[in-house]
Motif scaffolding. Structure first.
Motif, short mmCIF file in Angstrom:
data_model
loop_
_atom_site.label_atom_id
_atom_site.label_comp_id
_atom_site.label_asym_id
_atom_site.label_seq_id
_atom_site.Cartn_x
_atom_site.Cartn_y
_atom_site.Cartn_z
N UNK A 92 -31.57 54.23 93.01
CA UNK A 92 -31.65 54.50 94.45
C UNK A 92 -30.79 53.61 95.33
N UNK A 93 -29.96 52.77 94.73
CA UNK A 93 -29.11 51.87 95.52
C UNK A 93 -27.82 52.58 95.92
N UNK A 94 -27.35 52.28 97.13
CA UNK A 94 -26.09 52.85 97.60
C UNK A 94 -24.94 51.99 97.10
N UNK A 95 -24.05 52.59 96.32
CA UNK A 95 -22.92 51.86 95.75
C UNK A 95 -21.61 52.28 96.42
N UNK A 96 -20.72 51.32 96.60
CA UNK A 96 -19.42 51.59 97.23
C UNK A 96 -18.33 50.85 96.47
N UNK A 97 -17.26 51.54 96.16
CA UNK A 97 -16.13 50.92 95.46
C UNK A 97 -15.09 50.44 96.47
N UNK A 98 -14.43 49.34 96.15
CA UNK A 98 -13.31 48.87 96.97
C UNK A 98 -12.21 48.35 96.05
N UNK A 99 -10.99 48.27 96.59
CA UNK A 99 -9.85 47.80 95.81
C UNK A 99 -9.66 46.31 96.00
N UNK A 100 -9.67 45.53 94.92
CA UNK A 100 -9.49 44.08 95.04
C UNK A 100 -8.05 43.72 95.35
N UNK A 101 -7.87 42.58 95.98
CA UNK A 101 -6.52 42.12 96.31
C UNK A 101 -6.39 40.64 95.98
N UNK A 102 -6.70 40.28 94.74
CA UNK A 102 -6.57 38.90 94.31
C UNK A 102 -7.40 37.95 95.14
N UNK A 103 -6.76 36.95 95.71
CA UNK A 103 -7.46 35.95 96.50
C UNK A 103 -8.01 36.53 97.80
N UNK A 104 -7.50 37.72 98.19
CA UNK A 104 -7.92 38.32 99.45
C UNK A 104 -9.00 39.39 99.23
N UNK A 105 -9.72 39.29 98.12
CA UNK A 105 -10.74 40.28 97.80
C UNK A 105 -11.75 40.46 98.93
N UNK A 106 -12.21 39.35 99.50
CA UNK A 106 -13.21 39.44 100.56
C UNK A 106 -12.67 40.17 101.77
N UNK A 107 -11.38 40.00 102.04
CA UNK A 107 -10.78 40.70 103.17
C UNK A 107 -10.64 42.19 102.87
N UNK A 108 -10.39 42.51 101.59
CA UNK A 108 -10.18 43.90 101.22
C UNK A 108 -11.44 44.74 101.40
N UNK A 109 -12.60 44.12 101.27
CA UNK A 109 -13.83 44.91 101.36
C UNK A 109 -14.36 45.07 102.78
N UNK A 110 -13.80 44.32 103.74
CA UNK A 110 -14.30 44.42 105.12
C UNK A 110 -14.28 45.85 105.66
N UNK A 111 -13.12 46.56 105.59
CA UNK A 111 -13.12 47.92 106.13
C UNK A 111 -14.06 48.87 105.38
N UNK A 112 -14.25 48.60 104.08
CA UNK A 112 -15.15 49.43 103.28
C UNK A 112 -16.59 49.25 103.76
N UNK A 113 -16.99 47.99 103.95
CA UNK A 113 -18.34 47.70 104.41
C UNK A 113 -18.55 48.21 105.83
N UNK A 114 -17.50 48.13 106.65
CA UNK A 114 -17.60 48.62 108.02
C UNK A 114 -17.96 50.11 108.03
N UNK A 115 -17.45 50.85 107.03
CA UNK A 115 -17.75 52.28 106.92
C UNK A 115 -19.08 52.53 106.22
#
Length: 300
Positions: A240-263
């Motif tokens: 029942x958990x909502x899962x979301x995939x995002x594309x990693x970007x090396x050291x900038x992984x945390x930045x890469x997921x911001x727009x995904x989480x925003x959606x």
């Protein structure tokens, strides 16, 4: 002239220590262990146990006193609560009981009737002080770590880079406001290895992931990373958990997921399937460290 602190020392402290000593003894601790935790001698603990210390009935019968004794006793006995947090919890209780019209304040007024003419309030400590908030976060992470430590098979979920379980303060704005395990949680020959007690500011990667999700709109307070496997993601979805995939970007992984989480601000699980120099990882988001640990245990 009688100070409020004198009332605390003469009426509250003997009562609180007696109740807490009795609680800890009932939980199976020895007199020596109780003495160490309370910072008193074994002879003092013996006096508490044999009723040789005068207990103030009004203080002892207060529901908040008994609730605090039970919570602190359980935390100290299990190791989830540090002595610092126990002290802060007791101090906050004292300040609450010292507010005008409360039990300690009334005992003070009995000792100094002149105070009855004063319409002010003697509450001087903030119950939500920073030290109390941070100690509670550390306590929460300890509980979560204990769940993982005793979860049979959790080592199989630990990625090559290691896992970490983190939780942040309500108003966290940096890694220093996130508590985690120093050196990460490791798989040592099939056994979950916890190298040290949780601290603030010791996790950079997982803490940054948590902070990035919060900046993007998530309400999550805790995060745990485990290794990626398509079956794990499928099982989390079946739970029942909502899962979301995002594309990693090396050291900038945390930045890469911001727009995904925003959606997807309500997402419970974030995952990436890897990239050049980036190990595939699943991030479990929850309201607290124990809740994140329970999510992982559901996978076992």
């Amino acid at each position: 002239m009688k100070f409020l602190e004198e009332v605390v020392v003469e009426e509250f402290l003997p009562t609180f220590r007696s109740l807490l000593a009795a609680d800890l003894r009932e939980r199976g601790l020895t007199q020596h262990e109780v003495a160490e935790l309370l910072g008193v001698s074994q002879s003092a603990v013996s006096k508490y146990a044999h009723g040789e210390v005068t207990v103030n009935g009004e203080v002892a019968d207060d529901e908040r006193v008994r609730e605090t004794v039970e919570r602190v006793g359980e935390g100290l006995a299990s190791g989830d609560m540090s002595q610092v947090q126990a002290l802060v919890e007791a101090e906050v209780l004292i300040r609450r009981l010292s507010a005008r019209g409360d039990v300690v304040a009334e005992l003070h007024e009995e000792a100094m009737p002149e105070l009855a003419e004063y319409e002010g309030d003697f509450r001087v400590h903030d119950p939500e002080s920073e030290v109390r908030v941070r100690e509670r976060v550390l306590s929460s992470v300890r509980r979560g770590v204990r769940i993982l430590e005793h979860a049979s098979g959790f080592a199989t979920l630990i990625p090559a880079v290691g896992s970490n379980l983190v939780e942040c303060t309500p108003d966290a704005d940096g890694v220093e406001d996130v508590a985690g395990v120093p050196g990460r949680i490791l798989d040592v020959m099939g056994r979950t290895e916890i190298p040290a007690d949780p601290e603030f500011g010791v996790s950079v990667h997982v803490a940054s992931i948590l902070l990035a999700t919060r900046d993007a709109g998530s309400d999550a307070r805790a995060c745990l990373n485990v290794h990626y496997d398509p079956g794990i993601v499928d099982e989390l979805e079946d739970l029942g958990y909502e899962t979301v995939e995002f594309d990693p970007e090396g050291e900038a992984t945390s930045e890469a997921l911001r727009p995904v989480v925003a959606d997807h601000p309500e997402a419970d699980v974030l995952y990436q399937t890897g990239g050049f120099g980036v190990e595939p990882i699943v991030y479990l988001l929850a309201d607290s460290a124990p809740a994140a640990a329970e999510m992982a245990r559901e996978l076992l």
